[in-house]
Design an enzyme around this catalytic site. Sequence first.
Site, PDB file in Angstrom:
ATOM      1  N   LYS A   1       0.823  -1.213   0.000  1.00 27.55           N
ATOM      2  CA  LYS A   1       0.000   0.000   0.000  1.00 27.55           C
ATOM      3  C   LYS A   1       0.860   1.268   0.000  1.00 27.55           C
ATOM      4  O   LYS A   1       0.556   2.239  -0.704  1.00 27.55           O
ATOM      5  CB  LYS A   1      -0.929  -0.025   1.218  1.00 27.55           C
ATOM      6  CG  LYS A   1      -1.976   1.071   1.186  1.00 27.55           C
ATOM      7  CD  LYS A   1      -2.992   0.905   2.300  1.00 27.55           C
ATOM      8  CE  LYS A   1      -4.045   1.999   2.255  1.00 27.55           C
ATOM      9  NZ  LYS A   1      -5.001   1.885   3.355  1.00 27.55           N
TER      10      LYS A   1
ATOM     11  N   MET B   1     -22.170 -35.070 -12.520  1.00 27.52           N
ATOM     12  CA  MET B   1     -21.041 -35.898 -12.940  1.00 27.52           C
ATOM     13  C   MET B   1     -20.584 -36.816 -11.810  1.00 27.52           C
ATOM     14  O   MET B   1     -20.220 -37.970 -12.038  1.00 27.52           O
ATOM     15  CB  MET B   1     -19.889 -35.012 -13.425  1.00 27.52           C
ATOM     16  CG  MET B   1     -18.744 -35.784 -14.029  1.00 27.52           C
ATOM     17  SD  MET B   1     -19.290 -36.781 -15.423  1.00 27.52           S
ATOM     18  CE  MET B   1     -18.729 -35.775 -16.782  1.00 27.52           C
TER      19      MET B   1
HETATM   20  C1  LIG Z   1     -14.773 -26.210  -7.414  1.00 27.60           C
HETATM   21  C2  LIG Z   1     -15.043 -27.646  -7.651  1.00 27.60           C
HETATM   22  N1  LIG Z   1     -15.489 -28.433  -6.652  1.00 27.60           N
HETATM   23  C3  LIG Z   1     -15.750 -29.741  -6.883  1.00 27.60           C
HETATM   24  C4  LIG Z   1     -15.539 -30.291  -8.120  1.00 27.60           C
HETATM   25  C5  LIG Z   1     -15.823 -31.770  -8.345  1.00 27.60           C
HETATM   26  N2  LIG Z   1     -16.904 -31.934  -9.317  1.00 27.60           N
HETATM   27  C6  LIG Z   1     -16.698 -32.192 -10.614  1.00 27.60           C
HETATM   28  S1  LIG Z   1     -18.085 -32.288 -11.515  1.00 27.60           S
HETATM   29  C7  LIG Z   1     -19.032 -32.003 -10.151  1.00 27.60           C
HETATM   30  C8  LIG Z   1     -20.526 -31.948 -10.264  1.00 27.60           C
HETATM   31  C9  LIG Z   1     -20.996 -30.820 -11.103  1.00 27.60           C
HETATM   32  O1  LIG Z   1     -22.380 -30.674 -10.894  1.00 27.60           O
HETATM   33  P1  LIG Z   1     -23.230 -29.643 -11.714  1.00 27.60           P
HETATM   34  O2  LIG Z   1     -22.563 -28.330 -11.751  1.00 27.60           O
HETATM   35  O3  LIG Z   1     -24.612 -29.662 -11.211  1.00 27.60           O
HETATM   36  O4  LIG Z   1     -23.126 -30.187 -13.200  1.00 27.60           O
HETATM   37  P2  LIG Z   1     -23.648 -31.536 -13.876  1.00 27.60           P
HETATM   38  O5  LIG Z   1     -22.545 -32.534 -13.764  1.00 27.60           O
HETATM   39  O6  LIG Z   1     -24.878 -31.951 -13.153  1.00 27.60           O
HETATM   40  O7  LIG Z   1     -23.883 -31.130 -15.276  1.00 27.60           O
HETATM   41  C10 LIG Z   1     -18.245 -31.843  -9.008  1.00 27.60           C
HETATM   42  C11 LIG Z   1     -18.772 -31.615  -7.641  1.00 27.60           C
HETATM   43  C12 LIG Z   1     -15.043 -29.440  -9.119  1.00 27.60           C
HETATM   44  N3  LIG Z   1     -14.763 -29.860 -10.350  1.00 27.60           N
HETATM   45  N4  LIG Z   1     -14.833 -28.122  -8.883  1.00 27.60           N
END
Ligand SMILES: Cc1ncc(C[n+]2csc(CCOP(=O)(O)OP(=O)(O)O)c2C)c(N)n1
Length: 559
Positions: free
Chosen positions: A163, A473
Amino acid sequence: MLVVMSGARALMEALKREKVKVVFGIPGGANLPIYDELLNHDVRHVLARHEQCAAHMADGYARASGWAGVCFATSGPGTTNLVTGIANAYMDSSPVIAVTGQVSRPFIGRDAFQETDAIGITAPITKHNIQPSKASEIPLAIRTAFYVATTGRPGPVLIDIPKDVQTEVEEVEFPEKVKIRGYTPYPPIDPQLVHQAVALIANSRKPVILAGGGVKYSNASKGLLELSETLMAPVATSFMGKGAFPEDHPLSIGIVGMHGNPVANKLVQEADLLIGVGFRFSDRTTGKVGEFCSDAKLIHIDIDEAEIGKNKRVDAAIVGDAGEALSMMLKQIREGGFKASEDWGRRLEEVKSQLQAEEEGEGGLKPPAVIKEMRRLLPRNAIVTTEVGQNQMWASLHFKAYMPRTFISSGGLGTMGFGFPAAIGAKVAVPEVPVVDIAGDGSFAMTENSLATSVAENIPVIVVILNNRMLGMVAQWQRLFYDRRYSAVKLDKPDFVKLAEAYGAQGLRPQSLEEFREAFKKALKCDVTTVIDVPIDPEEDVMPMIPPGGGLKDMIEVA
Ligand SMILES: Cc1ncc(C[n+]2csc(CCOP(=O)(O)OP(=O)(O)O)c2C)c(N)n1
């Protein structure tokens, strides 16, 4: 020429010299002098609601515009909130410049209020980082930051400014050029290596080109097109390479890898020569790397020497700019004459038509149909971003990208919550084209507060949530590999239509494909951000996929 000014002023002047027109950020105690100085300059500031979003916006801006994106954060929690965004940019070689405030020099190392070791924390996730210790060091720091971030293999750079360095008034000088010892962003290409690669090409009957994100960064799409047409070689891309080659070209075979296009995954295995351009043999692309193209010769072209042989041994390598390497290769190939194999062309046709036949008959409010409908309604140059998960893989399989910089997604880090703020950044960079975030409900919820930014700053984008009320996923993996033992994957809140409305955005919830079409058309005409909440079946799997630890030959095509 020496001029007297404060560190904060030197920063803003230096940014202007780098043609910075917009900055994404959040103010705080340790960067107040910078925010005060901002008022004196013609630079747009987009106020994020979380620093992670500011970094993703800068990243989306960079990927859409081809120039660096800039974000500002305060010290301590501001800096740590940036970390995910910086790491995301690092993994995908995106030129993000992060300017963080730091506690004043006498407090550094004393655990002062909101002190964190920005340089230490970001060392492994930046291409370079700098902490100017005097106001007069700021112009060179900024020149260096942009030079390093945008040349060679691009990447994020952080500048951490105490700063009292921001308020210090000194004589400063703005350098024209920087020279960094040991940094050769564009290594000269050795013609001998090109010769070796061309000799392999001359002997091949079944070549496949695999293009990565490096093709986009080096603007080498034209050379790629010429090479593929000269060799009549099918072109696959890595996930990051999507858009480097027009996906409606007869030689396009789509993306390779864990959720790759079956045509690409089949032909890559049958190839006798793989020409990898600007691509890093990542595990998501290769599957079990030992089995990847094990019977083929491999050529690897990359700007980053450290990538050669890192994950896979190759038969010929060219270190240098992809565009330049491709034009040198083309020249030699044309001189030598190359006869494409007709059998290979026929095989391509055969595999492609098989897939088309399998795909027919899709309909209803299913993710592939929704995404294909979007493609039909959008112009060729529309930009799509994605979140992470099934939504991302459906988007990469079914949304055809025709141009570089039109498909933006978190490849290396796989960051949920990236797509929406990245869409906002992309829209700022290219306001005249529609920008759509293809989202999952879990991912969108991670950065949904960017709705406030999007509405307040008048940056309208479209968010299409493929809403399975699941961390989809993860649920898919539990369904396929953990005997349907669902653990911590169910989501049923919030109501995204009401959420959008609460922020002053438009919220729509179609119940059929026809209603989706109408909703999407309405969103395209609307001058405020629209969230389209599309209810989908929670049991829907993204197929094909390669099971974890498998190779391309282990691809499962239907659940
Ligand atoms: C910040 C973060 N936390 C956790 C994960 C692990 N992860 C990968 S895919 C997923 C699920 C994603 O869910 P959603 O956004 O509802 O998408 P969908 O697979 O249902 O299309 C998670 C929790 C990640 N990739 N990024």
